[in-house]
Every structure is written in C-alpha cells, then in structure tokens.
Design a protein around this motif. Structure first.
Motif, PDB file in Angstrom:
ATOM      1  N   UNK A   2       0.828  -1.202   0.000  1.00  0.00           N
ATOM      2  CA  UNK A   2       0.000   0.000   0.000  1.00  0.00           C
ATOM      3  C   UNK A   2       0.864   1.255   0.000  1.00  0.00           C
ATOM      4  N   UNK A   3       0.387   2.265  -0.723  1.00  0.00           N
ATOM      5  CA  UNK A   3       1.188   3.473  -0.842  1.00  0.00           C
ATOM      6  C   UNK A   3       0.287   4.694  -0.843  1.00  0.00           C
ATOM      7  N   UNK A   4       0.687   5.719  -0.106  1.00  0.00           N
ATOM      8  CA  UNK A   4      -0.001   7.013  -0.111  1.00  0.00           C
ATOM      9  C   UNK A   4       1.060   8.083  -0.322  1.00  0.00           C
ATOM     10  N   UNK A 101      -0.684   6.239   6.193  1.00  0.00           N
ATOM     11  CA  UNK A 101      -0.513   7.679   6.059  1.00  0.00           C
ATOM     12  C   UNK A 101       0.496   8.024   4.974  1.00  0.00           C
ATOM     13  N   UNK A 102       0.291   9.181   4.355  1.00  0.00           N
ATOM     14  CA  UNK A 102       1.317   9.784   3.529  1.00  0.00           C
ATOM     15  C   UNK A 102       2.311  10.521   4.414  1.00  0.00           C
TER      16      UNK A 102
ATOM     17  N   UNK B  41       9.077  10.841   6.871  1.00  0.00           N
ATOM     18  CA  UNK B  41       8.550   9.473   6.833  1.00  0.00           C
ATOM     19  C   UNK B  41       7.076   9.405   7.208  1.00  0.00           C
ATOM     20  N   UNK B  42       6.526  10.479   7.703  1.00  0.00           N
ATOM     21  CA  UNK B  42       5.118  10.475   8.070  1.00  0.00           C
ATOM     22  C   UNK B  42       4.846   9.638   9.301  1.00  0.00           C
ATOM     23  N   UNK B  43       3.592   9.230   9.484  1.00  0.00           N
ATOM     24  CA  UNK B  43       3.194   8.377  10.597  1.00  0.00           C
ATOM     25  C   UNK B  43       3.305   6.923  10.173  1.00  0.00           C
ATOM     26  N   UNK B  44       3.992   6.145  10.979  1.00  0.00           N
ATOM     27  CA  UNK B  44       4.115   4.715  10.703  1.00  0.00           C
ATOM     28  C   UNK B  44       3.549   3.921  11.878  1.00  0.00           C
ATOM     29  N   UNK B  45       2.751   2.915  11.545  1.00  0.00           N
ATOM     30  CA  UNK B  45       2.063   2.136  12.579  1.00  0.00           C
ATOM     31  C   UNK B  45       3.015   1.121  13.201  1.00  0.00           C
ATOM     32  N   UNK B  84      18.013   5.055  17.796  1.00  0.00           N
ATOM     33  CA  UNK B  84      17.159   5.140  16.604  1.00  0.00           C
ATOM     34  C   UNK B  84      15.666   5.073  16.939  1.00  0.00           C
ATOM     35  N   UNK B  85      15.349   4.973  18.217  1.00  0.00           N
ATOM     36  CA  UNK B  85      13.962   5.068  18.644  1.00  0.00           C
ATOM     37  C   UNK B  85      13.597   6.466  19.137  1.00  0.00           C
ATOM     38  N   UNK B  86      14.532   7.394  19.010  1.00  0.00           N
ATOM     39  CA  UNK B  86      14.219   8.802  19.256  1.00  0.00           C
ATOM     40  C   UNK B  86      13.196   9.248  18.214  1.00  0.00           C
ATOM     41  N   UNK B  87      12.053   9.731  18.666  1.00  0.00           N
ATOM     42  CA  UNK B  87      10.969  10.026  17.739  1.00  0.00           C
ATOM     43  C   UNK B  87       9.803  10.650  18.502  1.00  0.00           C
ATOM     44  N   UNK B  88       8.783  11.066  17.724  1.00  0.00           N
ATOM     45  CA  UNK B  88       7.502  11.469  18.297  1.00  0.00           C
ATOM     46  C   UNK B  88       6.598  10.243  18.251  1.00  0.00           C
TER      47      UNK B  88
END
Lengths: 111, 114
Positions: A2-4, A101-102, B41-45, B84-88
């Motif tokens: 999937x890609x956004x 998400x994009x 990179x946006x939001x990643x689950x 590398x887990x420094x993030x929001x």
C-alpha cells in the motif's frame, strides 16, 4: 504494498492565497480517505471521503475524491497564518481499521 | 468530546533503559493504535489492538511490544531503548464496526534516547 503519496512536500504562501494539496494512493480494498491537520501536537480530523465526486466543505477548506484516478485534493481558500500546519492524508482499507498515512505536506502561510 | 491522553509530553531516556509510554482514551473505543512520526517518513504504525489482550503488529514492530489489559489503556514498551527510537510517538483510538471511522489522536510523546 500500500502506498499514499502527498505533494508537494512543503509549500510557502502568503495570506489570502489559495492552495491545493494533493494525495494519491495505491491500496487494495479501499474504504475511505481521511485528511488531518497537525499543528504543534495531535493531528485533528478534517474530512473523510468515501465516494467519488462529492465535495466535502468546512469553511474555507474543501476536499474531493476521485476513486477512478486514485487521488484526492484538499483546497484552502483565502489562507490565514492559522492554516500553517502539516496536512496529513491517510487511507483506510475495508479489510481492517488501520490507516496508511502519507508523509504529509508542510504548509507555511506568511503574513 | 473524545479525549486521548498520553502520560508524558517529553521524555529523555538512556540507551538500554526500559521505557513505558501510556495512552488512555475515555470513549470506550475498541481500537487503539501506536504510531511513530519522523520527518520525511510520516506516521508509521507500530502496533494496534482491536480488543483487550489482543494485538497486531503494524509496519515497524521491531524493538517494541505492547500491552492492553484494560479497554481504555494501551501501553507501548521499548524493552531496551536505542538512539534510533528517538521520535515522536502518537497514540490513537477509534470505534470498531462496519463503517469507516476517523481515528482520534493523543497529543504525542517526544522521546529522546541518548
């Protein structure tokens, strides 16, 4: 996979300008497309689009979905400095409740 | 109004420490999610949960685990924090059902691992 994809990545405009933000997607079993606005902290929900060609509108913001061409646009008219934010696009699949998400578009509105 | 709260806005931890991030929602939502957000990179689950004691891996689960003992609370655990887990980190919740629902987000926790 999937890609956004959102474009542009960033944008600087002056107050009063109109902007168009783009979101294209490639997902299987599409259910809905969502737009969020993120200022300093939590993303806040703007629109959910499920049907092609039906414009959703809220004040100076509007959005529309094209399920044939697989994209959506978010329009902001008469921009104000308070519109400065990251705008996020996300797609939901019918097979589950997860969002993809994009990377977001960072909008800066100068006085 | 839906409210999603996270235990800390800012957190600084050392490499190797065990880190707990807590998220609580007050709207009786079945689904809860943990994301990380990085520039470009946006939001990643990371993980999500659709019921108490249930969990599913997201796109980037490595180095993380989760716990959901009560419906309103979803915890993210970094067993041994690395730089590398420094993030929001953002938590979200949503109802579960046949329709499409938006996710409601907490304010985020900015984690720095030194």
């Amino acid at each position: 996979e999937d890609k956004v994809v959102q474009s542009p990545l960033s944008l600087v405009v002056h107050e009063g300008d109109t902007v168009t933000l783009n979101c294209s997607y490639e997902v299987t079993n599409f259910r809905s497309l969502l737009w969020y606005k993120q200022e300093k902290k939590a993303p806040t929900f703007l629109f959910m689009l499920t049907s092609s060609g039906i414009e959703k509108k809220s004040g100076r913001l509007s959005s529309i979905l094209d399920k044939k061409e697989l994209f959506s646009i978010l329009n902001i008219t008469a921009t104000q400095t308070g519109d400065s934010a990251i705008y996020l696009c996300a797609v939901e699949k019918s097979s589950g409740d997860k969002l993809t998400f994009g990377t977001g578009t960072r909008l800066a509105v100068r006085p | 109004d839906v409210k999603v709260t996270q235990s800390s806005r800012y957190l600084v931890k050392r490499t190797g420490e065990k880190v707990f991030l807590e998220c609580v929602q007050d709207m009786d939502h079945e689904n809860m999610f943990w994301y990380r957000q990085d520039p470009g990179l946006g939001l990643r689950l990371i993980y999500f949960s659709y019921d108490v004691k249930m969990k599913e891996k997201g796109d980037i689960p490595e180095g993380y685990s989760v716990s959901r003992e009560k419906k309103e609370r979803f915890s993210l655990i970094l067993e041994s924090a690395s730089t590398n887990q420094t993030s929001m980190y953002l938590c979200a919740s949503s109802p579960r059902g046949q329709g499409a629902y938006e996710q409601y987000f907490g304010p985020g926790t900015r984690l720095t691992v030194t």
